[in-house]
Design a protein around this motif. Structure first.
Motif, PDB file in Angstrom:
ATOM      1  N   ASP A   1       0.780  -0.834  -0.133  1.00  0.00           N
ATOM      2  CA  ASP A   1       0.200  -0.123  -0.043  1.00  0.00           C
ATOM      3  C   ASP A   1       0.643   1.516  -0.275  1.00  0.00           C
ATOM      4  O   ASP A   1       0.950   1.584  -0.986  1.00  0.00           O
ATOM      5  N   LEU A   2       2.217   0.924   0.581  1.00  0.00           N
ATOM      6  CA  LEU A   2       2.737   2.442   0.593  1.00  0.00           C
ATOM      7  C   LEU A   2       3.591   2.313  -0.785  1.00  0.00           C
ATOM      8  O   LEU A   2       3.711   3.757  -1.122  1.00  0.00           O
ATOM      9  N   GLY A   3       3.961   1.805  -1.782  1.00  0.00           N
ATOM     10  CA  GLY A   3       4.354   2.328  -2.749  1.00  0.00           C
ATOM     11  C   GLY A   3       5.552   1.950  -3.123  1.00  0.00           C
ATOM     12  O   GLY A   3       5.836   2.184  -3.530  1.00  0.00           O
ATOM     13  N   CYS A   4       6.160   1.416  -1.321  1.00  0.00           N
ATOM     14  CA  CYS A   4       7.908   2.032  -1.679  1.00  0.00           C
ATOM     15  C   CYS A   4       8.182   0.285  -2.250  1.00  0.00           C
ATOM     16  O   CYS A   4       7.849  -0.591  -2.828  1.00  0.00           O
ATOM     17  N   TYR A   5       9.763   0.111  -2.489  1.00  0.00           N
ATOM     18  CA  TYR A   5      10.943  -1.530  -3.250  1.00  0.00           C
ATOM     19  C   TYR A   5       9.835  -2.620  -2.979  1.00  0.00           C
ATOM     20  O   TYR A   5       9.484  -2.661  -3.581  1.00  0.00           O
ATOM     21  N   ARG A   6       9.797  -2.125  -2.226  1.00  0.00           N
ATOM     22  CA  ARG A   6       9.969  -3.754  -1.385  1.00  0.00           C
ATOM     23  C   ARG A   6       8.981  -3.946  -1.350  1.00  0.00           C
ATOM     24  O   ARG A   6       8.099  -5.240  -1.975  1.00  0.00           O
ATOM     25  N   GLY A   7       7.643  -3.017  -1.469  1.00  0.00           N
ATOM     26  CA  GLY A   7       5.781  -3.259  -1.469  1.00  0.00           C
ATOM     27  C   GLY A   7       5.937  -3.477  -3.194  1.00  0.00           C
ATOM     28  O   GLY A   7       5.146  -4.264  -3.853  1.00  0.00           O
ATOM     29  N   LEU A   8       6.712  -2.919  -3.714  1.00  0.00           N
ATOM     30  CA  LEU A   8       6.201  -2.893  -5.547  1.00  0.00           C
ATOM     31  C   LEU A   8       6.700  -4.465  -5.597  1.00  0.00           C
ATOM     32  O   LEU A   8       6.233  -4.888  -7.019  1.00  0.00           O
ATOM     33  N   ARG A   9       7.881  -5.789  -4.992  1.00  0.00           N
ATOM     34  CA  ARG A   9       9.162  -5.972  -5.525  1.00  0.00           C
ATOM     35  C   ARG A   9       7.495  -7.199  -5.052  1.00  0.00           C
ATOM     36  O   ARG A   9       7.137  -8.203  -5.626  1.00  0.00           O
ATOM     37  N   HIS A  10       6.706  -7.204  -3.899  1.00  0.00           N
ATOM     38  CA  HIS A  10       6.181  -8.383  -3.878  1.00  0.00           C
ATOM     39  C   HIS A  10       4.421  -7.802  -4.413  1.00  0.00           C
ATOM     40  O   HIS A  10       4.224  -9.024  -4.939  1.00  0.00           O
ATOM     41  N   ARG A  11       4.506  -7.167  -4.917  1.00  0.00           N
ATOM     42  CA  ARG A  11       3.139  -6.902  -5.724  1.00  0.00           C
ATOM     43  C   ARG A  11       3.604  -6.991  -7.263  1.00  0.00           C
ATOM     44  O   ARG A  11       2.319  -8.136  -7.900  1.00  0.00           O
ATOM     45  N   ARG A  12       4.640  -7.688  -7.735  1.00  0.00           N
ATOM     46  CA  ARG A  12       4.979  -7.805  -9.558  1.00  0.00           C
ATOM     47  C   ARG A  12       5.768  -9.528  -8.859  1.00  0.00           C
ATOM     48  O   ARG A  12       5.934  -9.896 -10.120  1.00  0.00           O
TER      49      ARG A  12
END
Length: 122
Positions: free
Chosen positions: A83-94
């Motif tokens: 939800d924050l859209g941080c780098y780690r979050g983006l990696r999880h999302r992808r």
């Protein structure tokens, strides 16, 4: 079969090993639980009295986050990063590796089986 934290732990194994069947309890925490409850590590689960099992159950409920609560907490932490859209979050999302591993050749566990690319042959 003893039931601790919603998990049936195997009766013929040593207590220290059987406790590891509970999500969130590894070797160190299992040894710690046995020490707190004065249970010798070589004792088997089927040799435990009902009072011992109850004591272990109470210790785990009081001092440790295990099973459903732990899974929920981990999922919420990952969701927060996404939800924050941080780098780690983006990696999880992808669905890519989160901790800096290379992805050029490896990372098949996270990326899934290799997909062939049309027209790549040469």
């Amino acid at each position: 079969m003893a039931r601790i934290a919603g998990v049936n732990i195997p009766t013929n194994k040593r207590v220290e090993i059987a406790l590891r069947y509970i999500h969130g309890i590894g070797p160190a925490k299992a040894k710690e639980i046995c020490d707190k409850n004065n249970i010798p590590p070589e004792r088997r689960v089927n040799e435990l009295s009902d009072a011992d099992v109850l004591q272990i159950r109470e210790t785990i409920d009081r001092d440790y986050i295990v099973e459903g609560d732990l899974r929920r907490e981990v999922a919420m932490n990952i969701k927060r990063l996404m939800d924050l859209g941080c780098y780690r979050g983006l990696r999880h999302r992808r669905g890519l590796p989160v901790r800096g591993q290379r992805t050029h050749t490896n990372a098949r566990t996270r990326k899934g089986p290799a997909k062939p690319i049309a027209g790549k042959k040469k």
